[in-house]
Design a protein around this motif. Structure first.
Motif, PDB file in Angstrom:
ATOM      1  N   THR A  68       0.829  -1.205   0.000  1.00 12.75           N
ATOM      2  CA  THR A  68       0.000   0.000   0.000  1.00 12.75           C
ATOM      3  C   THR A  68       0.864   1.256   0.000  1.00 12.75           C
ATOM      4  N   LEU A  69       1.948   1.232   0.732  1.00 11.34           N
ATOM      5  CA  LEU A  69       2.864   2.378   0.734  1.00 11.34           C
ATOM      6  C   LEU A  69       3.432   2.621  -0.665  1.00 11.34           C
ATOM      7  N   GLN A  70       3.767   1.551  -1.350  1.00 15.44           N
ATOM      8  CA  GLN A  70       4.290   1.700  -2.705  1.00 15.44           C
ATOM      9  C   GLN A  70       3.223   2.273  -3.639  1.00 15.44           C
ATOM     10  N   GLU A  71       1.978   1.809  -3.494  1.00 12.57           N
ATOM     11  CA  GLU A  71       0.891   2.293  -4.350  1.00 12.57           C
ATOM     12  C   GLU A  71       0.566   3.758  -4.103  1.00 12.57           C
ATOM     13  N   THR A  72       0.819   4.237  -2.890  1.00  7.77           N
ATOM     14  CA  THR A  72       0.499   5.626  -2.545  1.00  7.77           C
ATOM     15  C   THR A  72       1.733   6.521  -2.592  1.00  7.77           C
ATOM     16  N   ASP A  73       2.779   6.055  -3.310  1.00  3.20           N
ATOM     17  CA  ASP A  73       4.025   6.838  -3.418  1.00  3.20           C
ATOM     18  C   ASP A  73       4.603   7.156  -2.047  1.00  3.20           C
ATOM     19  N   PHE A  74       4.535   6.153  -1.154  1.00  7.62           N
ATOM     20  CA  PHE A  74       5.155   6.213   0.182  1.00  7.62           C
ATOM     21  C   PHE A  74       4.550   7.279   1.081  1.00  7.62           C
ATOM     22  N   ASN A  75       3.288   7.600   0.832  1.00 10.40           N
ATOM     23  CA  ASN A  75       2.589   8.590   1.651  1.00 10.40           C
ATOM     24  C   ASN A  75       1.918   7.883   2.825  1.00 10.40           C
ATOM     25  N   LEU A  76       2.399   8.143   4.044  1.00  8.62           N
ATOM     26  CA  LEU A  76       1.911   7.441   5.234  1.00  8.62           C
ATOM     27  C   LEU A  76       0.436   7.699   5.500  1.00  8.62           C
ATOM     28  N   SER A  77       0.009   8.940   5.346  1.00  5.87           N
ATOM     29  CA  SER A  77      -1.378   9.266   5.644  1.00  5.87           C
ATOM     30  C   SER A  77      -2.327   8.621   4.635  1.00  5.87           C
ATOM     31  N   LYS A  78      -1.937   8.609   3.336  1.00  4.32           N
ATOM     32  CA  LYS A  78      -2.785   7.978   2.325  1.00  4.32           C
ATOM     33  C   LYS A  78      -2.824   6.462   2.521  1.00  4.32           C
ATOM     34  N   ALA A  79      -1.681   5.883   2.901  1.00  3.67           N
ATOM     35  CA  ALA A  79      -1.643   4.445   3.160  1.00  3.67           C
ATOM     36  C   ALA A  79      -2.544   4.087   4.336  1.00  3.67           C
ATOM     37  N   ALA A  80      -2.508   4.906   5.391  1.00  2.00           N
ATOM     38  CA  ALA A  80      -3.360   4.664   6.557  1.00  2.00           C
ATOM     39  C   ALA A  80      -4.834   4.750   6.179  1.00  2.00           C
ATOM     40  N   GLU A  81      -5.162   5.717   5.326  1.00  2.00           N
ATOM     41  CA  GLU A  81      -6.552   5.874   4.892  1.00  2.00           C
ATOM     42  C   GLU A  81      -7.018   4.664   4.099  1.00  2.00           C
ATOM     43  N   LYS A  82      -6.149   4.164   3.185  1.00  2.00           N
ATOM     44  CA  LYS A  82      -6.534   3.004   2.379  1.00  2.00           C
ATOM     45  C   LYS A  82      -6.686   1.752   3.235  1.00  2.00           C
ATOM     46  N   MET A  83      -5.909   1.668   4.325  1.00  2.00           N
ATOM     47  CA  MET A  83      -5.962   0.481   5.180  1.00  2.00           C
ATOM     48  C   MET A  83      -6.950   0.650   6.343  1.00  2.00           C
ATOM     49  N   HIS A  84      -7.609   1.825   6.395  1.00  2.00           N
ATOM     50  CA  HIS A  84      -8.638   2.109   7.403  1.00  2.00           C
ATOM     51  C   HIS A  84      -8.077   2.028   8.829  1.00  2.00           C
ATOM     52  N   VAL A  85      -6.894   2.604   8.993  1.00  2.00           N
ATOM     53  CA  VAL A  85      -6.281   2.693  10.327  1.00  2.00           C
ATOM     54  C   VAL A  85      -5.722   4.101  10.495  1.00  2.00           C
ATOM     55  N   VAL A  86      -5.321   4.442  11.711  1.00  2.00           N
ATOM     56  CA  VAL A  86      -4.719   5.753  11.954  1.00  2.00           C
ATOM     57  C   VAL A  86      -3.260   5.726  11.508  1.00  2.00           C
ATOM     58  N   GLN A  87      -2.722   6.893  11.204  1.00  2.00           N
ATOM     59  CA  GLN A  87      -1.360   6.968  10.684  1.00  2.00           C
ATOM     60  C   GLN A  87      -0.336   6.448  11.687  1.00  2.00           C
ATOM     61  N   SER A  88      -0.575   6.673  12.960  1.00  2.00           N
ATOM     62  CA  SER A  88       0.376   6.209  13.979  1.00  2.00           C
ATOM     63  C   SER A  88       0.496   4.686  13.957  1.00  2.00           C
ATOM     64  N   ALA A  89      -0.614   3.988  13.636  1.00  2.00           N
ATOM     65  CA  ALA A  89      -0.578   2.529  13.564  1.00  2.00           C
ATOM     66  C   ALA A  89       0.275   2.071  12.384  1.00  2.00           C
ATOM     67  N   VAL A  90       0.190   2.783  11.267  1.00  2.00           N
ATOM     68  CA  VAL A  90       1.010   2.466  10.103  1.00  2.00           C
ATOM     69  C   VAL A  90       2.491   2.646  10.439  1.00  2.00           C
ATOM     70  N   SER A  91       2.816   3.765  11.060  1.00  2.00           N
ATOM     71  CA  SER A  91       4.214   4.044  11.433  1.00  2.00           C
ATOM     72  C   SER A  91       4.733   2.990  12.398  1.00  2.00           C
ATOM     73  N   ARG A  92       3.892   2.574  13.334  1.00  2.00           N
ATOM     74  CA  ARG A  92       4.304   1.584  14.329  1.00  2.00           C
ATOM     75  C   ARG A  92       4.561   0.219  13.682  1.00  2.00           C
ATOM     76  N   GLN A  93       3.671  -0.215  12.804  1.00  2.00           N
ATOM     77  CA  GLN A  93       3.849  -1.497  12.133  1.00  2.00           C
ATOM     78  C   GLN A  93       5.102  -1.501  11.255  1.00  2.00           C
ATOM     79  N   LEU A  94       5.346  -0.395  10.589  1.00  2.00           N
ATOM     80  CA  LEU A  94       6.544  -0.290   9.753  1.00  2.00           C
ATOM     81  C   LEU A  94       7.804  -0.353  10.610  1.00  2.00           C
ATOM     82  N   GLN A  95       7.783   0.342  11.742  1.00  3.69           N
ATOM     83  CA  GLN A  95       8.932   0.328  12.648  1.00  3.69           C
ATOM     84  C   GLN A  95       9.202  -1.088  13.176  1.00  3.69           C
ATOM     85  N   LEU A  96       8.144  -1.803  13.556  1.00  4.83           N
ATOM     86  CA  LEU A  96       8.296  -3.174  14.069  1.00  4.83           C
ATOM     87  C   LEU A  96       8.873  -4.093  12.989  1.00  4.83           C
ATOM     88  N   PHE A  97       8.408  -3.923  11.771  1.00  6.32           N
ATOM     89  CA  PHE A  97       8.869  -4.772  10.677  1.00  6.32           C
ATOM     90  C   PHE A  97      10.350  -4.522  10.390  1.00  6.32           C
TER      91      PHE A  97
END
Length: 300
Positions: free
Chosen positions: A11-40
């Motif tokens: 999803t990050l690749q599809e949204t040109d690495f835009n965290l907020s757009k990726a969070a919107e497409k995945m129906h989660v808050v941006q902080s959750a996206v950042s946290r999952q990426l950090q854990l990975f």
């Protein structure tokens, strides 16, 4: 590592690495996206993305390699669902076609009409764009098949099937100097030319034909749409060079058409889809109807 994290990378690749757009497409808050990426990235022991402050700007070499595997996993997920749908003979689904304006108007109507009669519950989604974009849509799993003339043979990850062969014609108003006498590239080179935008409908072939004879090519208007070109030819802006398939006798009889088969090498429109893609029955049916329609038009 889990599938949600892999889906996040895609999803990050599809949204040109835009965290907020990726969070919107995945129906989660941006902080959750950042946290999952950090854990990975912590689990892998190396960053996957190039960063400028908090902004992601691209993939690291490791990220590039991992995205290749993510694409395969995502394709496998899609294939599993398609295989199950075929096995259960489900009538639901979506046929996503990526093509150019010329193919959408002059080739696709009859195959789509037949497809609708056989599969009334399958949704059809069509996007018209440049060949480069069409190929990108295939790789991003935003299209099932692409139909165009340029670029497809250059991608080794695609199955490419020839659809039909065609030639260019020159169109002009009655009374134009080129409406009579032998047509030649020398005579055409002395005229303002209206033709396709680079990358569309054999534009490269047109340029090579003039270049090989060291002739100038004065393109005063370029468009992706054959109808746009014909409109401005009618306004007296110059001679149009268009695909022969886009000349309709019932609508274009006010224009003179001159065959350029001997002057400009022919082109082949092709159908392409990902090699790794499982092609469901309804998609195979559409491809077969498309090839049948192309053969019919070629024989006319």
């Amino acid at each position: 590592m889990n599938l949600n994290q892999l889906e996040l990378l895609r999803t990050l690749q599809e949204t040109d690495f835009n965290l907020s757009k990726a969070a919107e497409k995945m129906h989660v808050v941006q902080s959750a996206v950042s946290r999952q990426l950090q854990l990975f990235e912590t689990e892998l022991g190396s960053p996957l993305f190039i960063r400028q402050g908090k902004k992601l700007t691209g993939l690291t070499p490791l990220g590039d390699k991992i995205m290749e595997e993510v694409d395969l996993i995502n394709q496998a997920k899609k294939n599993i669902q398609l295989i199950a749908d075929d096995f259960l003979d489900t009538s639901s689904g979506t046929l996503r076609i990526a093509t150019t304006h010329t193919q959408a108007k002059y080739l696709l109507p009859e195959p789509i009409a037949k497809f609708r009669r056989k599969y009334p519950d399958i949704k059809i989604y069509m996007v018209q764009s440049s060949p480069d974009t069409l190929i990108n849509l295939l790789h991003r799993h935003q299209a099932d098949i692409a139909i165009c003339t340029e670029k497809l043979d250059e991608d080794e990850k695609l199955v490419v099937r020839p659809c039909y062969h065609w030639h260019h014609i020159a169109v002009m108003p009655p009374g134009h100097p080129l409406a009579e006498g032998e047509i030649s590239l020398q005579r055409l080179s002395a005229q303002p030319i209206l033709t396709y935008t680079p990358g569309f409908t054999g534009r490269t072939t047109i340029e090579k034909a003039f270049h090989n004879l060291h002739l100038p090519l004065d393109i005063t208007l370029a468009a992706a749409d054959s109808d746009v070109i014909k409109t401005y030819v009618r306004l007296g802006m110059g001679v149009g060079i268009i695909a022969g398939t886009s000349y309709e006798v019932s609508k274009d009889s006010d224009l003179i058409a001159r065959d350029l088969t001997r002057l400009i090498p022919g082109s082949t429109t092709k159908i392409a889809y990902l090699k790794q893609l499982y092609v469901p029955n309804y998609c195979r049916y559409f491809i077969d109807e498309l090839l049948a329609e192309a053969a019919r038009k070629t024989s006319e």
